[in-house]
Design a protein around this motif. Structure first.
Motif, short mmCIF file in Angstrom:
data_model
loop_
_atom_site.label_atom_id
_atom_site.label_comp_id
_atom_site.label_asym_id
_atom_site.label_seq_id
_atom_site.Cartn_x
_atom_site.Cartn_y
_atom_site.Cartn_z
N ALA A 26 5.80 3.21 -5.72
CA ALA A 26 5.13 3.41 -7.01
C ALA A 26 4.99 2.12 -7.80
O ALA A 26 3.93 1.82 -8.34
CB ALA A 26 5.88 4.45 -7.84
N VAL A 27 6.04 1.31 -7.86
CA VAL A 27 5.98 0.07 -8.63
C VAL A 27 5.06 -0.94 -7.97
O VAL A 27 4.24 -1.60 -8.62
CB VAL A 27 7.40 -0.51 -8.81
N GLU A 28 5.17 -1.06 -6.65
CA GLU A 28 4.29 -1.98 -5.94
C GLU A 28 2.83 -1.54 -6.05
O GLU A 28 1.94 -2.36 -6.21
CB GLU A 28 4.69 -2.08 -4.46
N GLY A 29 2.59 -0.24 -5.98
CA GLY A 29 1.24 0.28 -6.14
C GLY A 29 0.69 0.01 -7.52
O GLY A 29 -0.50 -0.31 -7.68
N ALA A 60 0.11 3.38 -9.10
CA ALA A 60 1.44 4.00 -9.16
C ALA A 60 1.40 5.42 -8.63
O ALA A 60 2.30 5.85 -7.90
CB ALA A 60 1.96 3.99 -10.59
N ALA A 61 0.35 6.15 -8.97
CA ALA A 61 0.22 7.53 -8.47
C ALA A 61 0.07 7.54 -6.95
O ALA A 61 0.68 8.37 -6.27
CB ALA A 61 -0.96 8.21 -9.13
N PHE A 65 3.47 8.59 -3.42
CA PHE A 65 3.45 9.50 -2.29
C PHE A 65 3.66 8.82 -0.95
O PHE A 65 3.62 9.47 0.09
CB PHE A 65 2.13 10.28 -2.28
N ILE A 66 3.88 7.51 -0.93
CA ILE A 66 4.12 6.79 0.32
C ILE A 66 5.62 6.57 0.47
O ILE A 66 6.25 5.92 -0.35
CB ILE A 66 3.37 5.45 0.34
N ASP A 67 6.20 7.11 1.52
CA ASP A 67 7.64 7.01 1.78
C ASP A 67 7.97 5.60 2.25
O ASP A 67 7.38 5.10 3.20
CB ASP A 67 8.03 8.04 2.83
#
Length: 97
Positions: A26-29, A60-61, A65-67
Motif C-alpha cells: 500500500a505505501v509503495e503503491g 495505495a488502493a 491487494f498485493i500480498d
C-alpha cells in the motif's frame, strides 16, 4: 517556513520505514501513484498537487491487494483468512476449490 519543508520528508521517511513491516504494498503503491499522478498533472496542465493526491490514493488502493511476502499471515482484524493459509497446519482447506 523551514519547519514545513523539513516535516514533509520526515513524514515520508517514517511512512517508508513502516512499510517494511507491512504485508502488502500500500505505501509503495501510494508513492508510485503520487509520482505518476504528478507527472500526468504536469503534462496535462492540471493541478499537480491534486493529481498527485489522486494518484497516491489509487496506488495505495491497488497496492493494498498485493500480498508482499506470500506467507501465511493468519486472520486479519475483519476475520478474513489470508489466502496463503488455506490447507496449512491449523487452517481449513480452501472452500473455493
Amino acid at each position: 517556513m523551514k519547519t514545513r519543508t523539513f516535516a514533509i520528508p520526515a513524514l515520508a521517511a517514517a511512512a517508508l520505514a513502516t512499510a517494511g513491516c507491512a504485508d502488502n504494498y500500500a505505501v509503495e503503491g501510494a508513492a508510485v501513484g503520487a509520482a505518476a499522478g504528478a507527472a500526468v498533472g504536469a503534462v496535462t496542465g492540471a493541478d499537480v498537487g491534486t493529481a498527485a493526491a489522486v494518484g497516491a490514493a489509487a496506488g495505495a488502493a491497488g497496492g493494498y491487494f498485493i500480498d508482499k511476502d506470500d506467507n501465511c499471515d493468519g486472520y486479519d482484524r475483519d476475520g478474513r483468512l489470508d489466502d496463503d493459509c488455506y490447507g496449512t497446519a491449523g487452517y481449513p482447506v480452501d472452500p473455493r476449490y
